[in-house]
Design a protein around this motif. Structure first.
Motif, PDB file in Angstrom:
ATOM      1  N   ALA A 165       0.850  -1.187   0.000  1.00  0.00           N
ATOM      2  CA  ALA A 165       0.000   0.000   0.000  1.00  0.00           C
ATOM      3  C   ALA A 165       0.884   1.234   0.000  1.00  0.00           C
ATOM      4  O   ALA A 165       1.866   1.314   0.750  1.00  0.00           O
ATOM      5  CB  ALA A 165      -0.920   0.001   1.228  1.00  0.00           C
ATOM      6  N   GLU A 166       0.520   2.205  -0.821  1.00  0.00           N
ATOM      7  CA  GLU A 166       1.338   3.403  -0.984  1.00  0.00           C
ATOM      8  C   GLU A 166       1.643   4.084   0.340  1.00  0.00           C
ATOM      9  O   GLU A 166       2.778   4.501   0.591  1.00  0.00           O
ATOM     10  CB  GLU A 166       0.622   4.380  -1.913  1.00  0.00           C
ATOM     11  CG  GLU A 166       1.377   5.683  -2.130  1.00  0.00           C
ATOM     12  CD  GLU A 166       0.612   6.697  -2.959  1.00  0.00           C
ATOM     13  OE1 GLU A 166       1.220   7.713  -3.357  1.00  0.00           O
ATOM     14  OE2 GLU A 166      -0.605   6.491  -3.194  1.00  0.00           O
ATOM     15  N   HIS A 167       0.631   4.205   1.211  1.00  0.00           N
ATOM     16  CA  HIS A 167       0.777   4.978   2.448  1.00  0.00           C
ATOM     17  C   HIS A 167       0.930   4.082   3.678  1.00  0.00           C
ATOM     18  O   HIS A 167       0.374   4.359   4.734  1.00  0.00           O
ATOM     19  CB  HIS A 167      -0.421   5.911   2.613  1.00  0.00           C
ATOM     20  CG  HIS A 167      -0.557   6.910   1.504  1.00  0.00           C
ATOM     21  ND1 HIS A 167       0.389   7.873   1.244  1.00  0.00           N
ATOM     22  CD2 HIS A 167      -1.524   7.063   0.571  1.00  0.00           C
ATOM     23  CE1 HIS A 167       0.003   8.597   0.208  1.00  0.00           C
ATOM     24  NE2 HIS A 167      -1.143   8.127  -0.227  1.00  0.00           N
ATOM     25  N   HIS A 220     -10.118  -3.734   5.791  1.00  0.00           N
ATOM     26  CA  HIS A 220     -11.013  -2.642   6.156  1.00  0.00           C
ATOM     27  C   HIS A 220     -11.656  -1.909   4.981  1.00  0.00           C
ATOM     28  O   HIS A 220     -12.730  -1.320   5.147  1.00  0.00           O
ATOM     29  CB  HIS A 220     -10.260  -1.624   7.009  1.00  0.00           C
ATOM     30  CG  HIS A 220      -9.758  -2.178   8.296  1.00  0.00           C
ATOM     31  ND1 HIS A 220     -10.601  -2.610   9.315  1.00  0.00           N
ATOM     32  CD2 HIS A 220      -8.493  -2.394   8.754  1.00  0.00           C
ATOM     33  CE1 HIS A 220      -9.885  -3.053  10.326  1.00  0.00           C
ATOM     34  NE2 HIS A 220      -8.604  -2.937  10.014  1.00  0.00           N
ATOM     35  N   PHE A 221     -11.022  -1.929   3.820  1.00  0.00           N
ATOM     36  CA  PHE A 221     -11.518  -1.076   2.736  1.00  0.00           C
ATOM     37  C   PHE A 221     -11.661  -1.809   1.402  1.00  0.00           C
ATOM     38  O   PHE A 221     -11.716  -1.165   0.355  1.00  0.00           O
ATOM     39  CB  PHE A 221     -10.599   0.135   2.567  1.00  0.00           C
ATOM     40  CG  PHE A 221     -10.596   1.039   3.770  1.00  0.00           C
ATOM     41  CD1 PHE A 221     -11.689   1.831   4.076  1.00  0.00           C
ATOM     42  CD2 PHE A 221      -9.493   1.071   4.621  1.00  0.00           C
ATOM     43  CE1 PHE A 221     -11.699   2.643   5.202  1.00  0.00           C
ATOM     44  CE2 PHE A 221      -9.491   1.887   5.745  1.00  0.00           C
ATOM     45  CZ  PHE A 221     -10.599   2.673   6.037  1.00  0.00           C
ATOM     46  N   SER A 222     -11.769  -3.133   1.426  1.00  0.00           N
ATOM     47  CA  SER A 222     -11.942  -3.843   0.158  1.00  0.00           C
ATOM     48  C   SER A 222     -13.350  -3.671  -0.407  1.00  0.00           C
ATOM     49  O   SER A 222     -13.633  -4.132  -1.512  1.00  0.00           O
ATOM     50  CB  SER A 222     -11.613  -5.335   0.319  1.00  0.00           C
ATOM     51  OG  SER A 222     -12.405  -5.935   1.314  1.00  0.00           O
ATOM     52  N   TRP A 223     -14.233  -2.972   0.313  1.00  0.00           N
ATOM     53  CA  TRP A 223     -15.539  -2.623  -0.243  1.00  0.00           C
ATOM     54  C   TRP A 223     -15.425  -1.480  -1.254  1.00  0.00           C
ATOM     55  O   TRP A 223     -16.350  -1.238  -2.034  1.00  0.00           O
ATOM     56  CB  TRP A 223     -16.512  -2.232   0.877  1.00  0.00           C
ATOM     57  CG  TRP A 223     -15.992  -1.188   1.820  1.00  0.00           C
ATOM     58  CD1 TRP A 223     -15.290  -1.390   2.969  1.00  0.00           C
ATOM     59  CD2 TRP A 223     -16.126   0.237   1.693  1.00  0.00           C
ATOM     60  NE1 TRP A 223     -14.972  -0.196   3.569  1.00  0.00           N
ATOM     61  CE2 TRP A 223     -15.469   0.819   2.816  1.00  0.00           C
ATOM     62  CE3 TRP A 223     -16.730   1.070   0.763  1.00  0.00           C
ATOM     63  CZ2 TRP A 223     -15.418   2.203   3.007  1.00  0.00           C
ATOM     64  CZ3 TRP A 223     -16.677   2.447   0.953  1.00  0.00           C
ATOM     65  CH2 TRP A 223     -16.026   3.002   2.068  1.00  0.00           C
ATOM     66  N   ILE A 224     -14.309  -0.779  -1.256  1.00  0.00           N
ATOM     67  CA  ILE A 224     -14.070   0.254  -2.255  1.00  0.00           C
ATOM     68  C   ILE A 224     -13.630  -0.441  -3.548  1.00  0.00           C
ATOM     69  O   ILE A 224     -12.698  -1.255  -3.529  1.00  0.00           O
ATOM     70  CB  ILE A 224     -12.972   1.234  -1.785  1.00  0.00           C
ATOM     71  CG1 ILE A 224     -13.407   1.929  -0.481  1.00  0.00           C
ATOM     72  CG2 ILE A 224     -12.662   2.269  -2.859  1.00  0.00           C
ATOM     73  CD1 ILE A 224     -12.324   2.800   0.146  1.00  0.00           C
ATOM     74  N   PRO A 225     -14.287  -0.173  -4.682  1.00  0.00           N
ATOM     75  CA  PRO A 225     -13.990  -0.927  -5.915  1.00  0.00           C
ATOM     76  C   PRO A 225     -12.516  -0.955  -6.287  1.00  0.00           C
ATOM     77  O   PRO A 225     -12.001  -1.993  -6.729  1.00  0.00           O
ATOM     78  CB  PRO A 225     -14.822  -0.202  -6.976  1.00  0.00           C
ATOM     79  CG  PRO A 225     -15.979   0.372  -6.216  1.00  0.00           C
ATOM     80  CD  PRO A 225     -15.421   0.763  -4.877  1.00  0.00           C
ATOM     81  N   GLU A 226     -11.803   0.156  -6.106  1.00  0.00           N
ATOM     82  CA  GLU A 226     -10.387   0.198  -6.470  1.00  0.00           C
ATOM     83  C   GLU A 226      -9.557  -0.810  -5.683  1.00  0.00           C
ATOM     84  O   GLU A 226      -8.500  -1.266  -6.153  1.00  0.00           O
ATOM     85  CB  GLU A 226      -9.799   1.599  -6.221  1.00  0.00           C
ATOM     86  CG  GLU A 226     -10.407   2.697  -7.071  1.00  0.00           C
ATOM     87  CD  GLU A 226     -11.526   3.432  -6.351  1.00  0.00           C
ATOM     88  OE1 GLU A 226     -12.453   2.759  -5.824  1.00  0.00           O
ATOM     89  OE2 GLU A 226     -11.468   4.672  -6.285  1.00  0.00           O
ATOM     90  N   TYR A 227     -10.032  -1.168  -4.495  1.00  0.00           N
ATOM     91  CA  TYR A 227      -9.274  -2.086  -3.651  1.00  0.00           C
ATOM     92  C   TYR A 227      -9.874  -3.489  -3.633  1.00  0.00           C
ATOM     93  O   TYR A 227      -9.157  -4.452  -3.334  1.00  0.00           O
ATOM     94  CB  TYR A 227      -9.159  -1.503  -2.244  1.00  0.00           C
ATOM     95  CG  TYR A 227      -8.532  -0.123  -2.286  1.00  0.00           C
ATOM     96  CD1 TYR A 227      -7.390   0.108  -3.057  1.00  0.00           C
ATOM     97  CD2 TYR A 227      -9.088   0.958  -1.624  1.00  0.00           C
ATOM     98  CE1 TYR A 227      -6.823   1.369  -3.144  1.00  0.00           C
ATOM     99  CE2 TYR A 227      -8.526   2.227  -1.703  1.00  0.00           C
ATOM    100  CZ  TYR A 227      -7.391   2.428  -2.464  1.00  0.00           C
ATOM    101  OH  TYR A 227      -6.833   3.682  -2.562  1.00  0.00           O
ATOM    102  N   HIS A 228     -11.140  -3.602  -3.978  1.00  0.00           N
ATOM    103  CA  HIS A 228     -11.732  -4.943  -4.092  1.00  0.00           C
ATOM    104  C   HIS A 228     -11.044  -5.737  -5.204  1.00  0.00           C
ATOM    105  O   HIS A 228     -11.020  -6.972  -5.163  1.00  0.00           O
ATOM    106  CB  HIS A 228     -13.231  -4.848  -4.369  1.00  0.00           C
ATOM    107  CG  HIS A 228     -13.924  -6.178  -4.305  1.00  0.00           C
ATOM    108  ND1 HIS A 228     -14.268  -6.777  -3.114  1.00  0.00           N
ATOM    109  CD2 HIS A 228     -14.306  -7.040  -5.286  1.00  0.00           C
ATOM    110  CE1 HIS A 228     -14.842  -7.945  -3.357  1.00  0.00           C
ATOM    111  NE2 HIS A 228     -14.873  -8.126  -4.666  1.00  0.00           N
ATOM    112  N   ARG A 229     -10.466  -5.034  -6.161  1.00  0.00           N
ATOM    113  CA  ARG A 229      -9.814  -5.730  -7.262  1.00  0.00           C
ATOM    114  C   ARG A 229      -8.613  -6.558  -6.799  1.00  0.00           C
ATOM    115  O   ARG A 229      -8.091  -7.368  -7.569  1.00  0.00           O
ATOM    116  CB  ARG A 229      -9.392  -4.744  -8.346  1.00  0.00           C
ATOM    117  CG  ARG A 229      -8.239  -3.820  -7.974  1.00  0.00           C
ATOM    118  CD  ARG A 229      -7.864  -2.906  -9.139  1.00  0.00           C
ATOM    119  NE  ARG A 229      -6.812  -1.965  -8.774  1.00  0.00           N
ATOM    120  CZ  ARG A 229      -5.519  -2.241  -8.844  1.00  0.00           C
ATOM    121  NH1 ARG A 229      -5.115  -3.432  -9.261  1.00  0.00           N
ATOM    122  NH2 ARG A 229      -4.616  -1.317  -8.502  1.00  0.00           N
TER     123      ARG A 229
END
Length: 298
Positions: A239-241, A277-286
């Motif tokens: 992860a970038e951050h 925590h955030f795989s519900w965001i499409p960019e991260y579900h991928r």
């Protein structure tokens, strides 16, 4: 890229941590309070709680499962469990088409090192003996400290001549438990404001280290392993951050230099823990689709 706005919004709404050292029971209770109700979970063909010897595991079977993925949850070796990471295991099963074995390994501080690591390895051995893996995928996957265990188990299996593991998937892994802030640039670059903070690494991992885990031991800090030849093909997601970003990416380079087939994939705008925590965001579900593609092409 700046932190994803939905992640930034969520972090801004989180209460400040209580003063003093982390309390395992308080933090576990807070994490477990966020668990989704059973009726709201992603449906699968079959989900079953069983024992891999003495180790509790939850087996997720999608339609037409092809191969097995053994999953080790994260949580700094003292948090997390079958319930808190149930949604990750379900998504892995659905999106990869593999039967997923989520391992409820013993945690620090109640269980001294190497209890949790031994449980993870035992679960892999159990999967080979009890599930349909002959001639098929047998992958290891883990997030954060679960990624530590995945890398360590892959090394243990190699050293034992146990050559059944076909893939290792490390999501923002913790690979070097020497937390000298000058070891990796990301420890300073991402020190504050992105969820996991560099100053929290020592106290959060203290339960594991004080239980007997030596940061100089390659099974504790896989980065310390000198010879990486012969290890399974790896997908390393960073992860970038994330303060741990650079150690994951360096491990990928070291694997590549050792002749291991490696894919290193950095998720821009994300911080540590985004799969949980955030795989519900499409960019991260991928990330689940990328995992499937990695498993399918080898």
């Amino acid at each position: 890229m700046t932190l994803h706005p939905k992640i930034a919004e969520a972090l801004a709404s989180m209460p400040a941590p209580p003063p003093g050292p982390p309390d395992p029971q308080v933090l576990r209770a807070a994490e477990e309070a966020e668990v989704v109700l059973p009726e709201e979970r992603l449906p699968l063909s079959k989900v079953e709680d069983v024992k891999a010897g003495d180790v509790p595991v939850r087996v997720y079977t999608p339609e037409e499962a092809d191969g097995v993925l053994v999953y080790f949850h994260g949580g700094a070796f003292f948090l997390g469990g079958l319930e808190t990471h149930d949604h990750v295991a379900r998504s892995l099963a659905k999106e990869t088409g593999r039967q997923v074995v989520s391992v409820g390994y013993r945690r620090a501080p109640e269980a001294a090192y190497p209890a949790g690591l031994q449980d993870c390895y035992a679960a892999v051995r159990w999967a080979v003996e009890n599930l349909a893996v002959e001639g098929k995928t047998l992958a290891l996957a883990g997030d954060s400290s679960g990624g530590t265990f995945a890398a360590a188990v892959a090394a243990m299996a190699h050293d034992d001549g146990f050559d059944r593991i076909t893939h290792q998937i490390l999501y923002y892994p913790s690979l070097d438990l020497d937390f000298d802030v000058d070891r990796y640039a990301s420890l300073r670059e991402n020190a504050e404001g992105y969820g996991l903070e560099t100053a929290g690494l020592k106290p959060f991992n203290a339960f594991y280290l004080q239980s007997g885990a030596d940061p100089a031991d390659p099974l504790v800090s896989p980065m310390k392993r000198k010879d990486l030849t012969g290890l399974p093909p790896a997908l390393i997601v960073t992860a970038e951050h994330d303060p741990l970003r650079d150690e994951g990416e360096l491990y990928g380079l070291r694997l590549k230099d050792a002749g291991v087939d490696v894919t290193v994939s950095r998720y821009e705008g994300a911080g540590h823990g985004f799969v949980q925590h955030f795989s519900w965001i499409p960019e991260y579900h991928r990330v689940f689709g990328e995992t499937r593609e990695f498993l399918n092409r080898r």
